[in-house]
Structure formats: structure tokens, C-alpha cells
Enzyme design. Structure first.
Site, PDB file in Angstrom:
ATOM      1  N   GLY A  11       0.819  -1.208   0.000  1.00 49.92           N
ATOM      2  CA  GLY A  11       0.000   0.000   0.000  1.00 49.92           C
ATOM      3  C   GLY A  11       0.849   1.252   0.000  1.00 49.92           C
ATOM      4  N   ASN A  12       2.031   1.180   0.638  1.00 51.07           N
ATOM      5  CA  ASN A  12       2.945   2.318   0.646  1.00 51.07           C
ATOM      6  C   ASN A  12       3.662   2.482  -0.679  1.00 51.07           C
ATOM      7  OD1 ASN A  12       2.507   3.400   3.216  1.00 51.07           O
ATOM      8  ND2 ASN A  12       3.801   1.853   4.164  1.00 51.07           N
ATOM      9  N   LYS A  54       0.026  -3.518  12.935  1.00 50.83           N
ATOM     10  CA  LYS A  54      -0.111  -3.208  11.510  1.00 50.83           C
ATOM     11  C   LYS A  54      -0.405  -1.730  11.314  1.00 50.83           C
ATOM     12  CE  LYS A  54      -0.595  -4.024   7.098  1.00 50.83           C
ATOM     13  NZ  LYS A  54       0.594  -4.298   6.269  1.00 50.83           N
ATOM     14  N   LYS A  95      -0.675  -8.339   4.042  1.00 53.63           N
ATOM     15  CA  LYS A  95      -0.773  -8.845   2.677  1.00 53.63           C
ATOM     16  C   LYS A  95       0.438  -9.665   2.262  1.00 53.63           C
ATOM     17  CE  LYS A  95       2.106  -6.008   0.222  1.00 53.63           C
ATOM     18  NZ  LYS A  95       2.807  -5.578   1.423  1.00 53.63           N
ATOM     19  N   LYS A 137       7.584  -8.696   5.541  1.00 53.31           N
ATOM     20  CA  LYS A 137       8.017  -9.032   4.180  1.00 53.31           C
ATOM     21  C   LYS A 137       9.109 -10.087   4.210  1.00 53.31           C
ATOM     22  CE  LYS A 137       6.878  -4.522   2.186  1.00 53.31           C
ATOM     23  NZ  LYS A 137       6.022  -4.162   3.332  1.00 53.31           N
TER      24      LYS A 137
END
Length: 301
Positions: free
Chosen positions: A9-10, A122, A205, A263
């Protein structure tokens, strides 16, 4: 190959940028040629983040005087799936992809007793200075934490257990359709006596993308964000992108829980459990990251 690509999203709305749709569409347009080529040459699943976008919707909902209580996060995640999926579908088509693209409103099953509900990490929404963040937290009942030099809201991020619409996605993928799946990590749901029900959370995600990649037997997992890759010596004058590394090498290091940590954990888990390849890199360099020429390329050995 079968490839799962996760867009942060970033990466769609970079740190410090105004949350204007036009700005995010520019970033989608920049990355779309590389993604369209990947979709032409391979079977492609796109997963996207929604931290800035869902946080903005939550703030708007909390401030709306026409409703008695804000919309639940599960509903807002579904909203972001629609709008970001639309941007991606349009971007790929405009970049020359001639095969079908579809966005699936996707539910992700989580456990009601996941410990993250008691320790939210988050990041969602806009970045603020510390004073403003605490003002908003007091006014809206938020939890806020530092995200680099800024402060942001944090919500629970339970681990994904199952993607409800996965087999539908598999059928579409095998039929030649590019699938935008589990946007924002999927709408978080739990099992109840009356069926599935949404919960107040945002599923990470990257963990969802790794789960999808493993379940769909993908050959490659790509995590695209707003930085060039995993940084060694982060925050120092010696910081540099780690190029070719093993999962064991990465897991021996420490990364922030709210940003690079998930990640690295997701990519390494995929590599170690499947024996396949993963990479972390910048959305702007998507083609080179997919091709192995940029970003942090993670292998099992």
C-alpha cells in the site's frame, strides 16, 4: 511460470504523499508496463496492500456525523479491494495487456484468539507528528506507534489461515485470467456458529501473498514496496541493498515488525517451505525485480 506479486500500500502511496487518487494512479501507471508483460508471459496473481487507503477510509468513517458508529474494518478492506483492484485492472489494460483481468472480493480466515488482537502492530492510514497522532488516538480510541520518524495508527494483524476464494482464483488463473486476489490481505473473517463474520483487523498482505503462492504452487513470489530492497546496516551511512541472499541469512537479522519484518518473514517462509524463489524490491523497478536484476533476491541455499 506462475508468479504471485504483492504490491505494498505504501508503494501505491509513498510516505509523505497526499492520499490523492491521481497520485496513486500515477504509481500504478508507472508499474503497469512491467506487470502487464509479466501477465502476458506468465500466469500472474496480484495481491495488494491497503494500509494508507484503509486508514483514510476509517478516519472518514469515524468523522461522518450521519452514522451512529464507524464502519467496521472488514467492510473498509472490502471497499479498498474494489477501488485498488479497479486501478490495477485499468492500468494493466492501458499498458497493453489483452487477456482478461479480474478482481475478486476475497475473504481471509483468521483465528478469533490470534494474539495480535491484544498487540496491534499493523500500520494503517496517514503519518502524523507525535502530538497530532496522540490527539487522534485520544479522540478515536486508536492505538498509535512510531513508524520511522512519524507516528501512525496500528491495528491487529492476525495470521491468515485460509483464503476462502482460493479455488475460484485457481480456476480463473488456469483459464488465462490475471487475478487481483486478497487485496489488503483479504477481508478478515472468523468462523462463528452462524457462519463467517468480519472482524476489526487488517491481515498482512505479505503473509497472505506467501500463503497464496504456496497454495497455488507458484514458482516465484515477488514483494514490491517503496524501497529498493532489504537494507543491510539500515539507518546508517553504510546502508545498502542486500542483493542475492539466502533465507537463513535474512532470518538471522532483525527487522521492524510494522514494515520490513513481515516481508522478510513471509518471503523466507515461502522459500524454505517450497524450495522456490522470492524477491523484495521497489514497485518502480518491478520488471527488474521479477527478472532477478534488482531488489533482494532470496533463495533457499
Amino acid at each position: 511460470m506462475r508468479i504471485v506479486v504483492a504490491l505494498g500500500g505504501n508503494a501505491l502511496l509513498r510516505r509523505g504523499e497526499s492520499p490523492e487518487s491521481a497520485i496513486q494512479l500515477e504509481h500504478v501507471a508507472e508499474a503497469s508496463p512491467a506487470l502487464a508483460k509479466a501477465a502476458t508471459d506468465h500466469q500472474l496473481v496480484l495481491v495488494h496492500g491497503n494500509g494508507p487507503q484503509v486508514g483514510m477510509l476509517a478516519l472518514e468513517s469515524a468523522a461522518d456525523p450521519s452514522i451512529s458508529r464507524p464502519y467496521p474494518f472488514s467492510d473498509l478492506v472490502a471497499e479498498t479491494q474494489g477501488v485498488i483492484g479497479y486501478w490495477l485492472q485499468q492500468g494493466l489494460a492501458n499498458a497493453g495487456l489483452t487477456t482478461p483481468v479480474v478482481t475478486l472480493v476475497t475473504q481471509t480466515l483468521v483465528e478469533a484468539d490470534d494474539p495480535s488482537f491484544g498487540d496491534p502492530t499493523k500500520f494503517v492510514g496517514t503519518a502524523y507528528d507525535e502530538e497530532r497522532a496522540h490527539q487522534l488516538a485520544d479522540a478515536n480510541g486508536w492505538t498509535v506507534r512510531p513508524d520511522g520518524p512519524a507516528w501512525r495508527r496500528v491495528v491487529a494483524s492476525p495470521l491468515p489461515q485460509r483464503i476462502i476464494e482460493l479455488e475460484t482464483a485457481r480456476t480463473l488463473l488456469e483459464g488465462g485470467t490475471t487475478v487481483v486476489l486478497a487485496g489488503g490481505g483479504g477481508v478478515p473473517v472468523v468462523e462463528t456458529a452462524h457462519g463467517l463474520a468480519g472482524v476489526e483487523a487488517v491481515v498482512d498482505k505479505d503473509h497472505v501473498a506467501a500463503l497464496i503462492a504456496a497454495e497455488l504452487q507458484a514458482d516465484l513470489l515477488i514483494l514490491l514496496t517503496d524501497v529498493d530492497g532489504v537494507m543491510a546496516d539500515y539507518g546508517t551511512l553504510q546502508q545498502r541493498v542486500m542483493g542475492e541472499v539466502t533465507a537463513d541469512e535474512l532470518l538471522a537479522l532483525s527487522f521492524p515488525a510494522g514494515s520490513m519484518g513481515p516481508k522478510v518473514a513471509a518471503a523466507c517462509h515461502f522459500v524454505q517451505t517450497t524450495g522456490k524463489h522470492a524477491a523484495i524490491g521497489a514497485l518502480a523497478a518491478a520488471g527488474d525485480v521479477i527478472g532477478g536484476a534488482a531488489g533482494t533476491q532470496i533463495r533457499g541455499t
